[in-house]
Design a protein around this motif. Sequence first.
Motif, PDB file in Angstrom:
ATOM      1  N   ALA A 147       0.823  -1.209   0.000  1.00  7.97           N
ATOM      2  CA  ALA A 147       0.000   0.000   0.000  1.00  7.97           C
ATOM      3  C   ALA A 147       0.857   1.259   0.000  1.00  7.97           C
ATOM      4  O   ALA A 147       0.451   2.305  -0.529  1.00  7.97           O
ATOM      5  CB  ALA A 147      -0.932  -0.001   1.208  1.00  7.97           C
ATOM      6  N   GLU A 148       2.050   1.168   0.578  1.00  5.31           N
ATOM      7  CA  GLU A 148       2.945   2.321   0.626  1.00  5.31           C
ATOM      8  C   GLU A 148       3.818   2.448  -0.620  1.00  5.31           C
ATOM      9  O   GLU A 148       4.574   3.409  -0.749  1.00  5.31           O
ATOM     10  CB  GLU A 148       3.836   2.221   1.866  1.00  5.31           C
ATOM     11  CG  GLU A 148       3.072   2.426   3.156  1.00  5.31           C
ATOM     12  CD  GLU A 148       3.949   2.286   4.386  1.00  5.31           C
ATOM     13  OE1 GLU A 148       5.137   1.938   4.240  1.00  5.31           O
ATOM     14  OE2 GLU A 148       3.428   2.536   5.487  1.00  5.31           O
ATOM     15  N   GLY A 149       3.727   1.491  -1.532  1.00  7.59           N
ATOM     16  CA  GLY A 149       4.451   1.632  -2.787  1.00  7.59           C
ATOM     17  C   GLY A 149       5.405   0.512  -3.133  1.00  7.59           C
ATOM     18  O   GLY A 149       6.115   0.601  -4.142  1.00  7.59           O
ATOM     19  N   ALA A 150       5.475  -0.562  -2.342  1.00 13.43           N
ATOM     20  CA  ALA A 150       6.350  -1.686  -2.684  1.00 13.43           C
ATOM     21  C   ALA A 150       5.801  -2.423  -3.905  1.00 13.43           C
ATOM     22  O   ALA A 150       4.593  -2.647  -4.012  1.00 13.43           O
ATOM     23  CB  ALA A 150       6.481  -2.648  -1.510  1.00 13.43           C
ATOM     24  N   ASP A 151       6.696  -2.805  -4.798  1.00 11.33           N
ATOM     25  CA  ASP A 151       6.308  -3.560  -5.984  1.00 11.33           C
ATOM     26  C   ASP A 151       6.345  -5.060  -5.732  1.00 11.33           C
ATOM     27  O   ASP A 151       5.617  -5.821  -6.369  1.00 11.33           O
ATOM     28  CB  ASP A 151       7.258  -3.217  -7.133  1.00 11.33           C
ATOM     29  CG  ASP A 151       7.223  -1.740  -7.468  1.00 11.33           C
ATOM     30  OD1 ASP A 151       6.173  -1.274  -7.935  1.00 11.33           O
ATOM     31  OD2 ASP A 151       8.238  -1.056  -7.236  1.00 11.33           O
ATOM     32  N   LEU A 152       7.206  -5.475  -4.841  1.00 10.12           N
ATOM     33  CA  LEU A 152       7.296  -6.871  -4.436  1.00 10.12           C
ATOM     34  C   LEU A 152       7.748  -6.921  -2.984  1.00 10.12           C
ATOM     35  O   LEU A 152       8.278  -5.938  -2.457  1.00 10.12           O
ATOM     36  CB  LEU A 152       8.231  -7.676  -5.334  1.00 10.12           C
ATOM     37  CG  LEU A 152       9.713  -7.358  -5.419  1.00 10.12           C
ATOM     38  CD1 LEU A 152      10.455  -8.505  -6.138  1.00 10.12           C
ATOM     39  CD2 LEU A 152      10.010  -6.063  -6.169  1.00 10.12           C
ATOM     40  N   VAL A 153       7.517  -8.048  -2.336  1.00 10.84           N
ATOM     41  CA  VAL A 153       7.799  -8.186  -0.909  1.00 10.84           C
ATOM     42  C   VAL A 153       8.703  -9.393  -0.701  1.00 10.84           C
ATOM     43  O   VAL A 153       8.421 -10.485  -1.196  1.00 10.84           O
ATOM     44  CB  VAL A 153       6.490  -8.332  -0.102  1.00 10.84           C
ATOM     45  CG1 VAL A 153       6.792  -8.667   1.351  1.00 10.84           C
ATOM     46  CG2 VAL A 153       5.666  -7.057  -0.196  1.00 10.84           C
ATOM     47  N   ASP A 154       9.788  -9.189   0.035  1.00 11.05           N
ATOM     48  CA  ASP A 154      10.786 -10.221   0.300  1.00 11.05           C
ATOM     49  C   ASP A 154      10.561 -10.777   1.704  1.00 11.05           C
ATOM     50  O   ASP A 154      10.704 -10.058   2.698  1.00 11.05           O
ATOM     51  CB  ASP A 154      12.175  -9.584   0.200  1.00 11.05           C
ATOM     52  CG  ASP A 154      13.302 -10.598   0.102  1.00 11.05           C
ATOM     53  OD1 ASP A 154      13.120 -11.620  -0.574  1.00 11.05           O
ATOM     54  OD2 ASP A 154      14.384 -10.345   0.679  1.00 11.05           O
TER      55      ASP A 154
END
Length: 301
Positions: free
Chosen positions: A53-60
């Motif tokens: 929601a804050e702008g991450a394109d992918l999550v590690d």
Amino acid sequence: MSKQSGRGRVAGLPDWDRCAVMGVVNVTPDSFSDGGRWFDTTAAVKHGLGLVAEGADLVDVGGESTRPGATRVDEAEELKRVVPVVRGLAAEGVVVSVDTMRASVAAQALAAGARLVNDVSGGLADPAMIPVVAETGAPFVVMHWRGFLQGDAVHGAYADAVAEVVDELHARVEAVLAGGVAPDRIVVDPGLGFSKEAEHDLALLAHLDRLRALGHPLLVAASRKRFLGRVLAGPEGAPPPARERDAATAAVSALAAQAGAWAVRVHEVRATADAVRVARAVEGARTPGGAPGTDSAEGAR
């Protein structure tokens, strides 16, 4: 290379028209940065969705701390921490990366919906990793690594850090290719903070062009790391704690984006998401007819 950004495209992942932002979810009790805050599946999934929601394109998503001196968790515990979080985020449509040095964790995370394997050892810690990645066709991050951060490995010795890291990464990439991983699914990472002192990390950031010359998309993971604390402390002061290094992290993200990095890996997403979008707008303004605007609703904040 992507026609629009020149950062390279990773097969199997979206082609972002700018430096991508990889948000970090540590499902560990002992991370150097935020250990224990998301040590629960529900909280970790919620945190990952918040990063998007804050702008991450992918999550590690990772279940094992790689800070200096950290004790390795066993395989069963790592699986217990990581796989439910990966499954929960993937079910919500999040592009998920799994941060692991174990082939078994990578395999089960990919089966649960992860789309990228981020192995800080570049496949060296577990001989089964490269065969698993090659068989599944997953994109793979090859990081520069000189061993677990114990004893002498914590402090790396280099005559020329940039040249040695580039050469060692090149050799590792060749080994990964020989193991069957497709060249368009390889990402390289200089391993900032891993067996490196502050001066080594800064030299690598100053010469990201040398790393990009390896011919693969580049991931820069500087978030909250020790070298930023050293820079902010100055010659006499005490380094600020990890969570007070986010502005410095965003500055590195802007520099990395300007230098052509494919993605930056960060704990606090909002400032970096803004930084990479500004870098993209400036990049567009350099090109005749380039659009210096934003590329998503996030940029309209």
